[in-house]
Design an enzyme around this catalytic site. Structure first.
Site, PDB file in Angstrom:
ATOM      1  N   THR A  39      35.535  36.720  50.381  1.00 43.10           N
ATOM      2  CA  THR A  39      34.403  35.780  50.270  1.00 43.10           C
ATOM      3  C   THR A  39      33.424  36.180  49.158  1.00 43.10           C
ATOM      4  O   THR A  39      32.495  35.448  48.871  1.00 43.10           O
ATOM      5  CB  THR A  39      33.623  35.711  51.604  1.00 43.10           C
ATOM      6  OG1 THR A  39      33.157  37.032  51.913  1.00 43.10           O
ATOM      7  CG2 THR A  39      34.515  35.186  52.717  1.00 43.10           C
ATOM      8  N   SER A  87      31.256  37.612  57.701  1.00 37.89           N
ATOM      9  CA  SER A  87      31.804  36.450  56.981  1.00 37.89           C
ATOM     10  C   SER A  87      33.038  35.890  57.674  1.00 37.89           C
ATOM     11  O   SER A  87      33.724  35.033  57.140  1.00 37.89           O
ATOM     12  CB  SER A  87      32.184  36.853  55.552  1.00 37.89           C
ATOM     13  OG  SER A  87      31.137  37.539  54.932  1.00 37.89           O
ATOM     14  N   CYS A 136      34.284  47.071  34.975  1.00 35.13           N
ATOM     15  CA  CYS A 136      34.451  45.868  34.139  1.00 35.13           C
ATOM     16  C   CYS A 136      34.170  46.165  32.665  1.00 35.13           C
ATOM     17  O   CYS A 136      34.912  45.737  31.778  1.00 35.13           O
ATOM     18  CB  CYS A 136      33.544  44.753  34.631  1.00 35.13           C
ATOM     19  SG  CYS A 136      31.940  45.283  35.184  1.00 35.13           S
ATOM     20  N   GLN A 188      25.382  43.476  29.717  1.00 38.95           N
ATOM     21  CA  GLN A 188      26.133  43.118  30.911  1.00 38.95           C
ATOM     22  C   GLN A 188      25.452  42.046  31.749  1.00 38.95           C
ATOM     23  O   GLN A 188      24.264  42.123  32.036  1.00 38.95           O
ATOM     24  CB  GLN A 188      26.424  44.378  31.741  1.00 38.95           C
ATOM     25  CG  GLN A 188      27.302  45.366  30.990  1.00 38.95           C
ATOM     26  CD  GLN A 188      27.602  46.649  31.729  1.00 38.95           C
ATOM     27  OE1 GLN A 188      27.542  47.725  31.166  1.00 38.95           O
ATOM     28  NE2 GLN A 188      27.935  46.551  32.998  1.00 38.95           N
ATOM     29  N   HIS A 227      30.362  39.824  30.045  1.00 36.87           N
ATOM     30  CA  HIS A 227      29.816  41.059  29.465  1.00 36.87           C
ATOM     31  C   HIS A 227      30.099  41.073  27.960  1.00 36.87           C
ATOM     32  O   HIS A 227      31.191  40.707  27.520  1.00 36.87           O
ATOM     33  CB  HIS A 227      30.481  42.289  30.077  1.00 36.87           C
ATOM     34  CG  HIS A 227      30.039  42.630  31.474  1.00 36.87           C
ATOM     35  ND1 HIS A 227      29.028  41.980  32.146  1.00 36.87           N
ATOM     36  CD2 HIS A 227      30.509  43.578  32.317  1.00 36.87           C
ATOM     37  CE1 HIS A 227      28.874  42.511  33.349  1.00 36.87           C
ATOM     38  NE2 HIS A 227      29.761  43.486  33.498  1.00 36.87           N
TER      39      HIS A 227
HETATM   40  C1  2RA Z   1      27.920  46.107  36.773  1.00 34.43           C
HETATM   41  N1  2RA Z   1      29.933  47.230  36.006  1.00 34.43           N
HETATM   42  O1  2RA Z   1      28.070  45.356  35.798  1.00 34.43           O
HETATM   43  C2  2RA Z   1      28.969  47.155  37.092  1.00 34.43           C
HETATM   44  C3  2RA Z   1      29.646  46.897  38.386  1.00 34.43           C
HETATM   45  N2  2RA Z   1      30.374  45.669  38.395  1.00 34.43           N
HETATM   46  O2  2RA Z   1      26.961  46.043  37.559  1.00 34.43           O
END
Ligand code: 2RA
EC number: 1.2.1.11
Length: 340
Positions: free
Chosen positions: A11, A40, A130, A157, A243
């Site tokens: 979810t 959930s 990521c 990010q 990102h």
């Molecule tokens: C962020 N890479 O972007 C870390 C965790 N997803 O917050």
């Protein structure tokens, strides 16, 4: 003959994307189970044109299931991943819990697919952070051509990296600036993210870097090459998804910008959009929903002998998490768990 696949954390943003991408890529699924926490339970989630009712992660029996894609955070992973692994179900975990474990492969299929072969040590494979995933996809083909010595990366990010809470915070603060009566109490957050940038993701380390920055260093070394020196500055920006990274690379040997561009054009998982004109580059809003790691602004860094700069953008919920996890599942199936 297909696989019995579990998605744990179905979810959440990443869990939902895992289901979407399994369906989009027509992963050979014989049976699928969507698991969620008690709070959930029963929530319905989509799997292609099907609707799945979530089951209880706490009581689920993983026996007889082939693979489990986990997007439940480190705390829950600590409890349930070993349980799944002991039952013979290979866990592909998106949390950071196992990434640095020498007995657990940390995999970006375009970079080190062969590492999947070591899955059986713990029946667990780790998905990278990521911001690491998109960067190593870009670095790998260049490293093979001109051996990378050092990488300096600044990240931009999106708030979805911090989950639903991150998205809600940006939305509420932005709305609060324009809708009378919906102002957000400044006591509710440390630093404003709306129309601002925050040079802090995760916790601070002893040396003054943040854990997000440390992850990029440690994971690039584990996935690509431990000899590469990496230094990172990770910044949160008021973008919902996607990102971006400004990457400066120093090579052992000279690499011409045009040759680098040609190499990247042919590289797996990469899409080069690089014209020296208005709009000749990619921005986060254009990467959302795409599988690609986009590269723009490829240019020599004339301040050092063998330097190159580039701009790298990717959907952090996809290549940065769910897509990479599904690609690991595909690689695991093709290399290790072939079905008749
Ligand atoms: C962020 N890479 O972007 C870390 C965790 N997803 O917050």
């Amino acid at each position: 003959m297909g696989y019995k696949v579990v998605v744990a954390g179905a979810t959440g943003n990443v869990g939902r994307e895992m289901l979407n991408i399994l369906a989009e890529r027509e992963f050979p699924v014989d049976e699928i189970a969507a698991l969620a926490s008690r709070k959930s339970l029963g929530t319905e989630v989509s799997f292609g044109d099907k609707t799945l009712k979530t089951q209880d992660l706490d009581t689920f029996d993983f026996t007889g299931w082939d693979m489990a894609l986990f997007a439940v955070g480190s705390d829950a992973t600590k409890i349930y991943a070993p349980k799944a692994a002991r039952a013979g179900c290979v866990v592909i975990d998106n949390s950071s819990l196992y990434r640095y474990d020498p007995e657990v492969p940390l995999v970006v299929p375009e970079v080190n697919a062969e590492a999947v072969d070591g899955y059986a040590k713990k029946n667990i494979i780790a998905n990278p952070n990521c911001s690491t995933a998109q960067m190593v996809v870009a670095l790998k083909p260049l490293h093979e051509r001109a051996k990378i010595k050092r990488v300096v990366v600044s990240t931009y990010q999106s708030v979805s990296g911090a989950g639903k809470a991150g998205i809600d915070e940006l939305w509420d603060q932005t709305k609060g600036m324009y809708v009378p009566g919906q102002e957000v109490d400044p006591k509710k957050f440390t630093k404003q993210i709306a129309f601002n940038v925050i040079p802090h993701i995760d916790v601070f380390m002893e040396d003054g870097s943040t854990k997000e920055e440390w992850k990029m260093v440690a994971e690039t070394k584990k996935i690509l090459d431990k000899s590469i020196k990496v230094t990172a500055t990770c910044v949160r920006v008021p973008v919902f998804v996607g990102h971006s990274e400004a990457i400066n690379i120093e090579f052992e040997d000279f690499l011409d910008e045009d040759e680098a561009r040609d190499i990247l054009r042919e590289a797996p998982g990469v899409m080069v959009i690089d014209k020296r004109e208005n709009g000749g580059y990619v921005t986060p809003v254009e990467c959302v929903g795409d599988y690609a790691t986009f590269i723009s602004r490829i240019r020599q860094d004339g301040t050092i002998d063998n330097g190159l700069n580039l701009w790298c953008v990717s959907d952090n919920l996809r290549k940065g998490a769910a897509l990479n996890a599904v690609q690991i599942a595909e690689t695991l199936g093709n290399r290790c768990l072939k079905k008749g």
